[in-house]
Structure formats: structure tokens, C-alpha cells
Design a protein around this motif. Structure first.
Motif, PDB file in Angstrom:
ATOM      1  N   ALA A 129      10.928  25.027  26.905  1.00  0.00           N
ATOM      2  CA  ALA A 129      10.627  24.154  28.044  1.00  0.00           C
ATOM      3  C   ALA A 129       9.639  24.830  28.986  1.00  0.00           C
ATOM      4  O   ALA A 129       9.580  26.053  29.072  1.00  0.00           O
ATOM      5  N   ARG A 130       8.877  24.026  29.690  1.00  0.00           N
ATOM      6  CA  ARG A 130       7.905  24.547  30.656  1.00  0.00           C
ATOM      7  C   ARG A 130       8.452  24.372  32.061  1.00  0.00           C
ATOM      8  O   ARG A 130       8.720  23.256  32.502  1.00  0.00           O
ATOM      9  N   LEU A 131       8.656  25.493  32.763  1.00  0.00           N
ATOM     10  CA  LEU A 131       9.106  25.472  34.147  1.00  0.00           C
ATOM     11  C   LEU A 131       8.180  26.354  34.968  1.00  0.00           C
ATOM     12  O   LEU A 131       7.781  27.431  34.515  1.00  0.00           O
ATOM     13  N   ASP A 132       7.838  25.929  36.182  1.00  0.00           N
ATOM     14  CA  ASP A 132       7.028  26.773  37.043  1.00  0.00           C
ATOM     15  C   ASP A 132       7.933  27.693  37.862  1.00  0.00           C
ATOM     16  O   ASP A 132       9.166  27.602  37.800  1.00  0.00           O
ATOM     17  N   ALA A 133       7.325  28.592  38.619  1.00  0.00           N
ATOM     18  CA  ALA A 133       8.093  29.583  39.373  1.00  0.00           C
ATOM     19  C   ALA A 133       9.056  28.932  40.360  1.00  0.00           C
ATOM     20  O   ALA A 133      10.191  29.376  40.526  1.00  0.00           O
ATOM     21  N   ASN A 134       8.630  27.842  41.003  1.00  0.00           N
ATOM     22  CA  ASN A 134       9.487  27.173  41.978  1.00  0.00           C
ATOM     23  C   ASN A 134      10.731  26.600  41.313  1.00  0.00           C
ATOM     24  O   ASN A 134      11.842  26.704  41.819  1.00  0.00           O
ATOM     25  N   GLY A 135      10.537  25.998  40.141  1.00  0.00           N
ATOM     26  CA  GLY A 135      11.670  25.445  39.418  1.00  0.00           C
ATOM     27  C   GLY A 135      12.638  26.513  38.965  1.00  0.00           C
ATOM     28  O   GLY A 135      13.857  26.333  38.997  1.00  0.00           O
ATOM     29  N   LEU A 136      12.090  27.659  38.568  1.00  0.00           N
ATOM     30  CA  LEU A 136      12.941  28.758  38.115  1.00  0.00           C
ATOM     31  C   LEU A 136      13.739  29.358  39.266  1.00  0.00           C
ATOM     32  O   LEU A 136      14.849  29.849  39.066  1.00  0.00           O
ATOM     33  N   VAL A 137      13.188  29.307  40.470  1.00  0.00           N
ATOM     34  CA  VAL A 137      13.922  29.798  41.637  1.00  0.00           C
ATOM     35  C   VAL A 137      15.043  28.825  42.002  1.00  0.00           C
ATOM     36  O   VAL A 137      16.158  29.227  42.339  1.00  0.00           O
ATOM     37  N   GLN A 138      14.763  27.528  41.918  1.00  0.00           N
ATOM     38  CA  GLN A 138      15.763  26.512  42.281  1.00  0.00           C
ATOM     39  C   GLN A 138      16.902  26.438  41.262  1.00  0.00           C
ATOM     40  O   GLN A 138      18.060  26.219  41.625  1.00  0.00           O
ATOM     41  N   ALA A 139      16.557  26.574  39.992  1.00  0.00           N
ATOM     42  CA  ALA A 139      17.527  26.326  38.930  1.00  0.00           C
ATOM     43  C   ALA A 139      18.548  27.451  38.792  1.00  0.00           C
ATOM     44  O   ALA A 139      18.211  28.631  38.915  1.00  0.00           O
ATOM     45  N   ASN A 140      19.776  27.079  38.519  1.00  0.00           N
ATOM     46  CA  ASN A 140      20.818  28.046  38.176  1.00  0.00           C
ATOM     47  C   ASN A 140      20.933  28.052  36.659  1.00  0.00           C
ATOM     48  O   ASN A 140      21.470  27.120  36.068  1.00  0.00           O
ATOM     49  N   LEU A 141      20.413  29.107  36.022  1.00  0.00           N
ATOM     50  CA  LEU A 141      20.375  29.155  34.568  1.00  0.00           C
ATOM     51  C   LEU A 141      21.569  29.886  33.952  1.00  0.00           C
ATOM     52  O   LEU A 141      21.529  30.245  32.780  1.00  0.00           O
ATOM     53  N   SER A 142      22.621  30.031  34.715  1.00  0.00           N
ATOM     54  CA  SER A 142      23.822  30.656  34.174  1.00  0.00           C
ATOM     55  C   SER A 142      24.395  29.790  33.047  1.00  0.00           C
ATOM     56  O   SER A 142      24.630  28.592  33.220  1.00  0.00           O
ATOM     57  N   GLY A 143      24.567  30.392  31.867  1.00  0.00           N
ATOM     58  CA  GLY A 143      25.122  29.668  30.734  1.00  0.00           C
ATOM     59  C   GLY A 143      24.140  28.754  30.036  1.00  0.00           C
ATOM     60  O   GLY A 143      24.533  27.934  29.202  1.00  0.00           O
ATOM     61  N   VAL A 144      22.837  28.910  30.351  1.00  0.00           N
ATOM     62  CA  VAL A 144      21.797  28.067  29.753  1.00  0.00           C
ATOM     63  C   VAL A 144      21.140  28.799  28.587  1.00  0.00           C
ATOM     64  O   VAL A 144      20.949  30.015  28.618  1.00  0.00           O
ATOM     65  N   HIS A 145      20.782  28.072  27.545  1.00  0.00           N
ATOM     66  CA  HIS A 145      20.088  28.664  26.405  1.00  0.00           C
ATOM     67  C   HIS A 145      18.589  28.676  26.675  1.00  0.00           C
ATOM     68  O   HIS A 145      17.979  27.619  26.876  1.00  0.00           O
ATOM     69  N   VAL A 146      17.991  29.885  26.715  1.00  0.00           N
ATOM     70  CA  VAL A 146      16.558  30.010  26.979  1.00  0.00           C
ATOM     71  C   VAL A 146      15.933  30.956  25.958  1.00  0.00           C
ATOM     72  O   VAL A 146      16.626  31.721  25.295  1.00  0.00           O
ATOM     73  N   ASP A 147      14.603  30.892  25.844  1.00  0.00           N
ATOM     74  CA  ASP A 147      13.898  31.836  24.987  1.00  0.00           C
ATOM     75  C   ASP A 147      13.488  33.052  25.811  1.00  0.00           C
ATOM     76  O   ASP A 147      13.664  33.095  27.035  1.00  0.00           O
TER      77      ASP A 147
END
Length: 207
Positions: free
Chosen positions: A173-191
Motif C-alpha cells: 500500500a502507498r501511504l505518505d508520512a502524514n498517514g503513517l503518523v496518524q495510523a496505528n499500525l499495531s498488529g497490521v501486516h506490512v512489508d
């Protein structure tokens, strides 16, 4: 009051009346029709099929779309408020700038669709397949995306504060820096690429 039923000749002539409130339009086939500012409040659109149609600033409040199919159609700046979208199929469609409020998304299927600038705040999208979709600048504030498939989705500029993402798949997925700051990626599958970008967005210095 009995619901109004639209007559077939309305569509065969290529016309589009502005008021379809409570109209029974189920299982019809619409091709290359244009609707602007039309009111479909509480209309029965179950099993409807559209191809190459455009809907601009239309109101689909409490509209029942269950089991409908839409191909290469555009629903731009439309309102979907408590609409039934269960079991619908959307292929190569644009939902640009539309808003969804308290809608039913069970078993919905999107293929190569553009959902840029849509409002899905607090939407219940748990386990929905949103893979590969264009969600640029979408409002996903406090949306329930637990277990959702977002692989390859374009989330550039998306608002993700408060979104529930546990168990979601964001690989590719494509996320910008602002989205990555807002998002809580705990327990999320990422590359690996997204993991590094997430760390950098949170101030980590990566060597």
C-alpha cells in the motif's frame, strides 16, 4: 402510500427524472444514462445493473442496492446515508467525493475502483477487500478496517486518525508520512518498505 414505480419508457428515451423517491427500479439494466442531482431516497435498486452511467450529486439515502452490479459507472459527490450495499459489485467505477454514512458493506466487492476523496468516517469495513483501490485523500477517520485487505491500495493523503487497522493487510500500500503518523499500525501486516517508512515518520534514525 404505495411506492412509485418508474416506467421503462423513461429510460429508453434517455431521460432522467429528478425524483425517484421510493421508486421500484429493481433488476433493471441502465446503460450510458446520466443522472444529475436526482433523489433516490428509499428507492428499491436491488439487482440493478449499470454500465457506463454517471450519477452526479445524487441522494441515495436509505436506498437498497443489494445484489446490484455496476461497471464503468461514476457516482460522483453522491450521498449514501444508511444505504444497503450488501452483496454489490463495483468494477472500474468512480466514487469520487461521495460520502458514506452508516451503510451496510457486507460482501461488497470493488475491482479497480477510484474512491478518492470519499468520506468513510466511522465506516464498518471490517474484512472488506479494498486491495488495489485508489483511496487518495479519503476520510477514514475512526473507520473500522480490522482485518481488511488493503494490499496495493493508494492511501496517499488519506486521513487515518483513529482508524482500527488491527489484522489489516497493508503490504504494497502507498501511504505518505502524514498517514503513517496518524495510523496505528499495531498488529497490521506490512512489508519492509512500509515498516521503514513508518519508523522514519515517527522520528527513528535508520542506518
Amino acid at each position: 402510500m404505495e411506492p412509485a414505480e418508474a416506467q421503462p419508457d423513461e429510460f429508453s428515451a434517455g431521460k432522467s427524472a429528478s425524483n425517484f423517491r421510493e421508486a421500484v427500479l429493481s433488476r433493471q439494466w441502465w446503460e450510458k444514462r446520466s443522472f444529475v442531482g436526482c433523489d433516490f431516497t428509499e428507492a428499491d435498486l436491488r439487482g440493478l445493473r449499470t454500465q457506463g452511467c454517471t450519477f452526479d450529486q445524487c441522494d441515495f439515502t436509505k436506498t437498497d442496492f443489494e445484489g446490484s452490479r455496476h461497471e464503468a459507472s461514476a457516482f460522483r459527490s453522491c450521498t449514501f446515508d444508511r444505504s444497503v450495499l450488501a452483496g454489490t459489485r463495483w468494477s472500474s467505477c468512480s466514487m469520487l467525493g461521495s460520502s458514506f454514512v452508516d451503510c451496510r458493506f457486507q460482501k461488497i466487492a470493488f475491482t479497480e475502483c477510484d474512491l478518492s476523496l470519499v468520506s468513510l468516517s466511522k465506516a464498518r469495513l471490517s474484512k472488506v477487500d479494498l486491495g488495489g483501490l485508489r483511496l487518495r485523500e479519503a476520510n477514514l477517520l475512526e473507520a473500522d478496517l480490522t482485518g481488511a485487505d488493503l494490499r496495493g491500495a493508494d492511501l496517499t493523503g488519506a486521513r487515518l486518525a483513529g482508524a482500527k487497522l488491527e489484522g489489516a493487510d497493508l503490504r504494497g500500500a502507498r501511504l505518505d508520512a502524514n498517514g503513517l503518523v496518524q495510523a496505528n499500525l499495531s498488529g497490521v501486516h506490512v512489508d519492509t518498505e512500509t515498516a521503514i517508512a513508518y519508523a522514519a515518520a515517527h522520528g527513528l534514525v535508520i542506518h
